[in-house]
Motif scaffolding. Structure first.
Motif, mmCIF file in Angstrom:
data_model
loop_
_atom_site.group_PDB
_atom_site.id
_atom_site.type_symbol
_atom_site.label_atom_id
_atom_site.label_comp_id
_atom_site.label_asym_id
_atom_site.label_seq_id
_atom_site.Cartn_x
_atom_site.Cartn_y
_atom_site.Cartn_z
ATOM 1 N N GLY A 105 0.818 -1.196 0.000
ATOM 2 C CA GLY A 105 0.000 0.000 0.000
ATOM 3 C C GLY A 105 0.853 1.248 0.000
ATOM 4 N N GLY A 106 0.204 2.408 0.160
ATOM 5 C CA GLY A 106 0.903 3.675 0.156
ATOM 6 C C GLY A 106 1.105 4.204 -1.248
ATOM 7 N N VAL A 107 2.001 5.157 -1.359
ATOM 8 C CA VAL A 107 2.317 5.779 -2.642
ATOM 9 C C VAL A 107 3.828 5.767 -2.823
ATOM 10 C CG1 VAL A 107 0.275 7.260 -2.615
ATOM 11 C CG2 VAL A 107 2.414 8.084 -1.592
ATOM 12 N N ALA A 108 4.273 6.017 -4.046
ATOM 13 C CA ALA A 108 5.708 6.041 -4.325
ATOM 14 C C ALA A 108 6.406 7.034 -3.403
ATOM 15 C CB ALA A 108 5.954 6.408 -5.784
ATOM 16 N N GLY A 109 7.445 6.566 -2.750
ATOM 17 C CA GLY A 109 8.173 7.399 -1.793
ATOM 18 C C GLY A 109 7.715 7.200 -0.362
ATOM 19 N N GLU A 110 6.464 6.771 -0.197
ATOM 20 C CA GLU A 110 5.910 6.506 1.147
ATOM 21 C C GLU A 110 5.047 5.247 1.074
ATOM 22 O OE1 GLU A 110 3.832 9.929 2.572
ATOM 23 O OE2 GLU A 110 5.631 11.184 2.626
ATOM 24 N N ALA A 111 5.673 4.165 0.710
ATOM 25 C CA ALA A 111 4.959 2.910 0.515
ATOM 26 C C ALA A 111 5.221 1.953 1.681
ATOM 27 C CB ALA A 111 5.370 2.273 -0.807
ATOM 28 N N TRP A 112 4.533 0.817 1.624
ATOM 29 C CA TRP A 112 4.771 -0.254 2.595
ATOM 30 C C TRP A 112 4.401 -1.584 1.945
ATOM 31 C CZ3 TRP A 112 0.609 -3.322 3.675
ATOM 32 C CH2 TRP A 112 -0.665 -2.792 3.429
ATOM 33 N N PHE A 113 4.977 -2.635 2.472
ATOM 34 C CA PHE A 113 4.578 -3.980 2.061
ATOM 35 C C PHE A 113 4.643 -4.890 3.284
ATOM 36 C CE2 PHE A 113 9.166 -3.921 1.543
ATOM 37 C CZ PHE A 113 9.579 -5.165 2.008
ATOM 38 N N ALA A 114 3.913 -5.986 3.228
ATOM 39 C CA ALA A 114 3.879 -6.927 4.341
ATOM 40 C C ALA A 114 4.329 -8.302 3.878
ATOM 41 C CB ALA A 114 2.480 -6.998 4.946
ATOM 42 N N VAL A 115 5.001 -9.020 4.766
ATOM 43 C CA VAL A 115 5.478 -10.377 4.499
ATOM 44 C C VAL A 115 5.119 -11.257 5.683
ATOM 45 C CG1 VAL A 115 7.386 -9.670 2.997
ATOM 46 C CG2 VAL A 115 7.752 -9.798 5.462
ATOM 47 N N ASP A 116 4.896 -12.530 5.428
ATOM 48 C CA ASP A 116 4.674 -13.490 6.502
ATOM 49 C C ASP A 116 5.991 -14.200 6.797
ATOM 50 O OD1 ASP A 116 2.000 -12.904 6.832
ATOM 51 O OD2 ASP A 116 1.318 -14.462 5.446
ATOM 52 N N VAL A 117 6.362 -14.224 8.067
ATOM 53 C CA VAL A 117 7.643 -14.806 8.481
ATOM 54 C C VAL A 117 7.363 -15.969 9.431
ATOM 55 C CG1 VAL A 117 9.919 -14.335 9.434
ATOM 56 C CG2 VAL A 117 8.645 -12.495 8.332
ATOM 57 N N SER A 118 7.767 -17.162 9.045
ATOM 58 C CA SER A 118 7.498 -18.353 9.852
ATOM 59 C C SER A 118 8.392 -18.404 11.081
ATOM 60 C CB SER A 118 7.711 -19.618 9.015
ATOM 61 O OG SER A 118 9.092 -19.789 8.726
ATOM 62 N N GLY A 119 7.987 -19.208 12.038
ATOM 63 C CA GLY A 119 8.806 -19.413 13.231
ATOM 64 C C GLY A 119 10.161 -19.991 12.895
ATOM 65 N N GLU A 120 10.213 -20.861 11.881
ATOM 66 C CA GLU A 120 11.482 -21.447 11.443
ATOM 67 C C GLU A 120 12.429 -20.369 10.945
ATOM 68 O OE1 GLU A 120 14.337 -24.403 10.044
ATOM 69 O OE2 GLU A 120 12.777 -24.364 11.576
ATOM 70 N N THR A 121 11.903 -19.442 10.141
ATOM 71 C CA THR A 121 12.741 -18.359 9.622
ATOM 72 C C THR A 121 13.238 -17.471 10.755
ATOM 73 O OG1 THR A 121 11.623 -18.354 7.482
ATOM 74 C CG2 THR A 121 12.775 -16.328 8.112
#
Length: 207
Positions: A53-69
Motif C-alpha cells: 500500500g501507500g504511494v511512491a516514496g511513502e509505501a509499505w509492504f507486508a510479508v509473513d515470516v514463519s517461526g522457522e525463519t
C-alpha cells in the motif's frame, strides 16, 4: 535471485501474530511496481509480499515470516522500528553488480570488533564452524543482505573463523552496516560457488 546490492533501507512498522508473524515494512518503492507474490530480500532473507500500500516514496509492504525463519535469522530485525536492508528480486537484463545471492540464510555470525580504518570501517565477524570452510580471502559473502568481499580469514582453535571486511563510507551510509556494533548477530549467506566447490572437493577426497 538477488545480487546483494541493497536498493534502500526500510523500517519495520508493525508486527502482527497471524500464526506466523506478519511483518509490515515501510519503503520508498512505488507500490504499483511491487507485485503480490513477489520476492524481496529483507536483510538477506528472501520473503514473499502478501500485502502492499501507500504511494511512491511513502509505501509499505507486508510479508509473513514463519517461526522457522525467525529462529534461524538475526533477532534484531524482527522488532518494531528495526531498519531493514531491502533488495527486490533480480530481473532478466538487470546488472549483476554484486554476486549471485539466493536469500537463504546459512547461519548467524556475530560482530567481534569494529575499527575505523581511514574513512572506512574494518569489521571482524565470527562465523560458526559449519561455515568456516566456505569463507576465503577475496571471496564473496552476504552479510544482512549486502554483498561484500572477504579481506582476511583467521581460523580459530574451536573450529570457528573470524573474517575481516572493509565497509566503505558509501556502504555504511546506504545500508544498515553503518549501525553495526560488537555483539550484534548478523545473517550470513556464503557464496553459492564456494558451496559447490566445497562439495566437489569432499567427493573427490572420498573417491
Amino acid at each position: 535471485m538477488f545480487t546483494g546490492i541493497v536498493t534502500e533501507v526500510g523500517n519495520v512498522i508493525a508486527i502482527a501474530d497471524k500464526g506466523d508473524k506478519r511483518v509490515t515494512i515501510s519503503c520508498a518503492m512505488d507500490p504499483a511496481r511491487i507485485a503480490i507474490g513477489a520476492s524481496i530480500a529483507c536483510s538477506g532473507v528472501c520473503l514473499t509480499v502478501v500485502e502492499k500500500g501507500g504511494v511512491a516514496g511513502e509505501a509499505w509492504f507486508a510479508v509473513d515470516v514463519s517461526g522457522e525463519t525467525i529462529s534461524r535469522t538475526a533477532p534484531a530485525q524482527w522488532q518494531a522500528g528495526a531498519p531493514i536492508n531491502l533488495e527486490p528480486a533480480l530481473r532478466l537484463g538487470d546488472e549483476l553488480g554484486g554476486h549471485i545471492v539466493t536469500g537463504h540464510v546459512d547461519a548467524l555470525g556475530e560482530i567481534a570488533s569494529i575499527t575505523p580504518e581511514g574513512g572506512s570501517l574494518r569489521v571482524i565477524i565470527a562465523a560458526p564452524p559449519a561455515l568456516a570452510p566456505y569463507i576465503a580471502p577475496k571471496g564473496s559473502i552476504t552479510v544482512d543482505g549486502v554483498s561484500l568481499t572477504v579481506n582476511e580469514v583467521a581460523d580459530q582453535s574451536d573450529g570457528t573463523c573470524h573474517f575481516a571486511l572493509n565497509i566503505i563510507p558509501h556502504t555504511a551510509q546506504i545500508t544498515t552496516l553503518g549501525q553495526f556494533a560488537p555483539g550484534r548477530q548478523v545473517n550470513l549467506e556464503i557464496d553459492v560457488l564456494a558451496r559447490y566447490l566445497q562439495r566437489m572437493q569432499s567427493l573427490s577426497r572420498q573417491a
